[in-house]
Every structure is written in C-alpha cells, then in structure tokens.
Scaffold this active site. Structure first.
Site, PDB file in Angstrom:
ATOM      1  N   ASP A  65       8.274  75.633  64.383  1.00  0.00           N
ATOM      2  CA  ASP A  65       9.434  75.366  63.412  1.00  0.00           C
ATOM      3  C   ASP A  65       9.386  74.069  62.927  1.00  0.00           C
ATOM      4  O   ASP A  65       9.334  73.232  63.764  1.00  0.00           O
ATOM      5  CB  ASP A  65      10.939  75.672  64.018  1.00  0.00           C
ATOM      6  CG  ASP A  65      11.612  76.384  63.084  1.00  0.00           C
ATOM      7  OD1 ASP A  65      11.202  76.429  61.855  1.00  0.00           O
ATOM      8  OD2 ASP A  65      12.742  76.632  63.635  1.00  0.00           O
ATOM      9  N   LYS A 113       6.689  77.269  60.523  1.00  0.00           N
ATOM     10  CA  LYS A 113       7.728  77.891  59.705  1.00  0.00           C
ATOM     11  C   LYS A 113       8.510  76.738  59.135  1.00  0.00           C
ATOM     12  O   LYS A 113       8.857  75.693  59.685  1.00  0.00           O
ATOM     13  CB  LYS A 113       8.471  78.762  60.683  1.00  0.00           C
ATOM     14  CG  LYS A 113       9.937  79.294  59.800  1.00  0.00           C
ATOM     15  CD  LYS A 113      10.588  80.074  60.557  1.00  0.00           C
ATOM     16  CE  LYS A 113      11.526  79.568  61.527  1.00  0.00           C
ATOM     17  NZ  LYS A 113      12.652  78.800  60.785  1.00  0.00           N
ATOM     18  N   GLU A 151      17.770  85.477  57.364  1.00  0.00           N
ATOM     19  CA  GLU A 151      18.627  85.179  58.474  1.00  0.00           C
ATOM     20  C   GLU A 151      20.013  85.302  57.818  1.00  0.00           C
ATOM     21  O   GLU A 151      20.489  84.821  56.652  1.00  0.00           O
ATOM     22  CB  GLU A 151      18.494  83.905  58.999  1.00  0.00           C
ATOM     23  CG  GLU A 151      19.468  83.489  59.900  1.00  0.00           C
ATOM     24  CD  GLU A 151      19.461  82.259  61.168  1.00  0.00           C
ATOM     25  OE1 GLU A 151      18.308  81.719  60.768  1.00  0.00           O
ATOM     26  OE2 GLU A 151      20.428  82.049  61.589  1.00  0.00           O
TER      27      GLU A 151
HETATM   28  O1  KIV Z   1      15.047  78.117  65.034  1.00  0.00           O
HETATM   29  C1  KIV Z   1      15.054  79.137  65.309  1.00  0.00           C
HETATM   30  O2  KIV Z   1      15.126  79.720  66.343  1.00  0.00           O
HETATM   31  C2  KIV Z   1      14.947  80.101  64.022  1.00  0.00           C
HETATM   32  C3  KIV Z   1      14.854  81.548  64.391  1.00  0.00           C
HETATM   33  C4  KIV Z   1      16.587  82.014  64.410  1.00  0.00           C
HETATM   34  C5  KIV Z   1      14.422  82.470  63.124  1.00  0.00           C
HETATM   35  O3  KIV Z   1      14.695  79.583  63.218  1.00  0.00           O
END
Ligand code: KIV
Length: 304
Positions: free
Chosen positions: A98, A128, A197
């Site tokens: 992320d 992501k 989300e």
């Molecule tokens: O940071 C995270 O855990 C997320 C998920 C909730 C999709 O973005």
C-alpha cells in the site's frame, strides 16, 4: 523461530503464486478472491498457508501495528520494512504494498520512484494507491513502469478528513455515479483490480458488473469479486472501535492476554523456567568455573 522462507530465483514466480492475470479469470468464473492484510513474516506465511489469494501490506499498519489513530502518518521507510517482512514470510503469495500518504500525491515521478522501491527493495508484486482524479495519471505512470496497480475508491482513509470522517461513500445517486465513473477511469488507466471500501452493496454490485477487472470489497457487500479484511480486525487483535463491516473470526487478543498472564504468574511463582527449559554443562567444567569464580572473589576481597 520457524520462519523458513522459500525464496524463488529472481524473476521466477514462486510455486503456488497466483499469476496476476488469473484474477480476471477468477472474476469470470465468479470464484471469490480472498485478500487479507499482513504486516510481518509470520502473518504473510500464515496467510499463504491458509490459501489466501492476495496479501495486502496495508497502510492500516499505521493504526494496527504502529499505534497511530489514522493511516496518514505511515511513512515509506516503515512500509518498506513491513512489506519486506511480509514478502519473506509469504514468498509464495502475491503481495501488494500500500503506497502511504505522501508517497504518490506530489508527482508521477515521485509515485513511480516509490512504487519501484516497493518492488526492488521489498519484493512486492504490485502496489495499491487511493483515489482517482489526478491519481489516474499516477496509475498510468506506475503501470507504464511495469508495476501492477490496484486502485482504492469509496472510503479512502488517507483522505478521510476531506470525506467528512470514516463514513460510507456513494450513498446518493450523484455520489454513486461519480464512484462508477472513477472506477471506469481507474480500469482504463490500467488498474488490475479495485478495492471498494464502505460503499452501499447495490452500488458496489453495479460497479463490479461494469468492470472487467475484479473488485475487492471491504464493507461493500457480497457482490464484489473478492473480499478483504484487516488482519487485526479479523483476528480480534485490535482494541479500537471497529467498523460495522468487520467480522471477527477469532479472539486472538484474549488468547494472548491469557497466555501472558499465565506466563507472568509462572515467573512470579517460580514455576518457569523448569528443568527442560535450561542448558546443562559438564560437571567438571562447572567445578572449574565455580573454583575460578571463588578465586576471583577472594582476590577482589584482598584488594579492597
Ligand atoms: O490499509 C489497508 O489495510 C487497506 C484495506 C482496508 C483495503 O487499505
């Protein structure tokens, strides 16, 4: 410690790793895709052993692991360390890193540089990032650099303040239409999948039908192509307030508390360690050691 990562040769997909291209086929076959977050090597390994398809090193780590009250403070350096740990443990799973707040908002160049760091330094398979609009250009740039991108729309925690808090999104016809437009644009920009989300289930269902790439829902209903939950929520490790979409599958926090209390009591009551937890040494070595220690003590005594 029993983490034995099985590292594949560079460039070779590890056995068992789901090819990214397979995700669209899972969608076509209506086979739900399973994603979970993980933040360390044991977590990554356990997720893989449980047959989870995608492991997300979420910036939720800022809250679940680092103790912040939002995801915003997560830094690149912290996310790289966590991602590296997960890819060591989950060397046979697709790992998505992320991108933390500040690592992709400034420019396409910055976004590409940071995405490359996740792949080169931390072994991530994909990244992501949150948002659409100006972020479409970031998606295009990162994909052009050869790195797969997962999008994330609806409730985007990094911009929760702008959204008026941690609230469901797309609850009016206008907002829902904007969400669908963003989803289409992210797909066109090259995202291989989208996280939805906190979106009303019928809106997520429509977005899911409209896209060729899979949607992964969190608080977005059962019609999404896959589901994701945060590790600490799923396992009962997070003490803070959880969202209504969280389902707790275990109370690992309670198990840990009981074990720690038992350990503390055993130490205080001299029940731990026992014989089997200690190391022996040859009797003659022990006698020599005791003699040397006593001699040392006598010399020290004479000097004082
Ligand atoms: O940071 C995270 O855990 C997320 C998920 C909730 C999709 O973005």
């Amino acid at each position: 410690m029993s983490i034995r990562p099985q590292k594949p040769a560079p460039g070779t997909p590890a056995p068992g790793k789901l090819p990214l291209t397979e995700l669209a086929e899972l969608k076509a076959r209506r086979q739900p895709i399973v994603m979970v977050t993980a933040y360390d090597a044991p977590g990554g390994r356990l997720a893989h052993e449980a047959g989870v398809d995608l492991v997300l090193v979420g910036d939720s780590a800022a809250m679940t692991v680092l103790g912040h009250d939002s995801t915003v403070p997560a830094t690149m350096e912290e996310m790289l360390v966590l991602t590296r740990a997960v890819t060591r443990g989950a060397s046979r799973s697709l790992v998505i890193a992320d991108m933390p707040f500040g690592s992709f908002q400034v420019s396409d160049e910055d976004a590409v540089r940071n995405a490359i760091r996740f792949v080169k330094e931390a072994g991530a398979d994909a990244v992501k990032l949150e948002g659409a609009g100006v972020m479409l250009s970031r998606v295009r740039a990162i994909v052009a650099a050869g790195i797969p991108v997962m999008g994330h729309i609806g409730l985007t925690p990094q911009s929760a303040t702008m959204l008026g808090g941690f609230k469901a999104q797309g609850r009016t016809a206008e907002q829902a239409a904007a969400l669908l437009q963003d989803a289409r644009a992210l797909e066109a920009a090259g995202c291989f999948s989208l996280v939805l989300e906190a979106v009303p289930a019928p809106v997520a269902a429509r977005v899911t039908r409209e896209l060729a790439v899979p949607t992964i829902g969190i608080g977005a209903g059962a019609a999404c192509d896959g589901q994701v939950l945060v590790w600490h929520d799923l396992l009962g490790l997070y003490d803070g307030r959880t969202a209504r979409f969280v389902k707790r599958y275990a109370d690992v926090g309670a198990t840990i508390r009981t074990a720690l209390a038992q350990y503390a009591a055993d130490v205080r009551e001299h029940r731990f360690p026992e014989e089997q937890h200690t190391y022996a040494m040859p009797a003659e070595e022990l006698a020599l050691f005791e003699a040397a220690a006593s001699e040392h003590r006598e010399h020290a005594h004479d000097r004082s």
